[in-house]
Write an enzyme that holds these catalytic residues in place. Sequence first.
Site, PDB file in Angstrom:
ATOM      1  N   TYR A  31      10.530 -44.302  -1.516  1.00  0.00           N
ATOM      2  CA  TYR A  31      11.780 -44.221  -2.923  1.00  0.00           C
ATOM      3  C   TYR A  31      13.325 -44.513  -1.739  1.00  0.00           C
ATOM      4  O   TYR A  31      13.808 -45.476  -2.305  1.00  0.00           O
ATOM      5  CB  TYR A  31      11.917 -43.044  -3.242  1.00  0.00           C
ATOM      6  CG  TYR A  31      13.210 -42.930  -4.177  1.00  0.00           C
ATOM      7  CD1 TYR A  31      13.026 -43.858  -5.821  1.00  0.00           C
ATOM      8  CD2 TYR A  31      14.064 -42.151  -4.194  1.00  0.00           C
ATOM      9  CE1 TYR A  31      13.556 -43.829  -6.492  1.00  0.00           C
ATOM     10  CE2 TYR A  31      15.190 -42.120  -5.321  1.00  0.00           C
ATOM     11  CZ  TYR A  31      15.137 -43.056  -6.383  1.00  0.00           C
ATOM     12  OH  TYR A  31      15.590 -42.284  -7.943  1.00  0.00           O
ATOM     13  N   GLU A  53      15.827 -39.177 -15.003  1.00  0.00           N
ATOM     14  CA  GLU A  53      16.678 -38.420 -14.490  1.00  0.00           C
ATOM     15  C   GLU A  53      16.584 -37.019 -15.198  1.00  0.00           C
ATOM     16  O   GLU A  53      17.129 -35.967 -14.416  1.00  0.00           O
ATOM     17  CB  GLU A  53      17.984 -39.272 -14.383  1.00  0.00           C
ATOM     18  CG  GLU A  53      17.873 -40.336 -13.048  1.00  0.00           C
ATOM     19  CD  GLU A  53      17.780 -39.577 -11.646  1.00  0.00           C
ATOM     20  OE1 GLU A  53      17.652 -37.921 -11.000  1.00  0.00           O
ATOM     21  OE2 GLU A  53      18.435 -40.741 -10.935  1.00  0.00           O
ATOM     22  N   TRP A  61      13.192 -33.964  -6.927  1.00  0.00           N
ATOM     23  CA  TRP A  61      13.631 -34.967  -7.445  1.00  0.00           C
ATOM     24  C   TRP A  61      11.517 -35.841  -6.967  1.00  0.00           C
ATOM     25  O   TRP A  61      11.216 -36.274  -8.237  1.00  0.00           O
ATOM     26  CB  TRP A  61      14.286 -36.232  -6.808  1.00  0.00           C
ATOM     27  CG  TRP A  61      14.197 -37.486  -6.861  1.00  0.00           C
ATOM     28  CD1 TRP A  61      13.428 -38.129  -5.957  1.00  0.00           C
ATOM     29  CD2 TRP A  61      14.096 -37.831  -8.403  1.00  0.00           C
ATOM     30  NE1 TRP A  61      13.467 -40.002  -6.681  1.00  0.00           N
ATOM     31  CE2 TRP A  61      13.784 -39.286  -7.666  1.00  0.00           C
ATOM     32  CE3 TRP A  61      14.070 -37.691  -9.632  1.00  0.00           C
ATOM     33  CZ2 TRP A  61      13.706 -40.266  -9.264  1.00  0.00           C
ATOM     34  CZ3 TRP A  61      14.350 -38.715 -10.795  1.00  0.00           C
ATOM     35  CH2 TRP A  61      13.670 -39.852 -10.289  1.00  0.00           C
TER      36      TRP A  61
END
Length: 197
Positions: A31, A53, A61
């Site tokens: 990522y 988000e 995350w």
Amino acid sequence: MSGAGVVIGPDGLARCPWGLEAESLADYRVYHDTEWGLPVHGDDALFERITLEAFQSGLSWLTILRRREGFRAAFAGFSIEKVAAFTEEDAERLLADPGIIRNRAKIAATLANARAAAELAPGELDALVWSHAPDPANRPAPRSMADVLPVTPESTALAKALKKHGFRFVGPTTAYALMQACGLVNDHLAGCHTRTG
């Protein structure tokens, strides 16, 4: 990690320290190296990032990254048009979907956000989000994670602009995470091999 600068990975490349967290080395590294901080354009693509988000709020995350394909399947590939047409039955289906985070408020916000985005003209969500990108000439490369603030005047303005259009779960911190993820700001640390400019 807040005071940490770049770290050298097993492949010899310097990265932001979060890109090399031990428990999730491959997920975060991919990522970090291939997506985070690169410019994202297109209404559906930005709707996906806004959604992810918002779901990340209060969670790791990594939790979102590992469920990303589940989110894509559950939310019709993040097609604004399709998600805006979701019904109450769809909301109940989503609450039972183990492939996503089953949070009633965040699911409701996603459906509301799709409807808000559908009210905008094609390309308007992209233009709205990108109109809040600060001038990169005024943003020196952060040297450590301590130099990366969670909220900026631009993220506060972006959150207000999105809320004005009916978006939910888009506070200034979430808006800043969106700005980082979509390349409106370049918060790769000085010396990170992915940093350009």
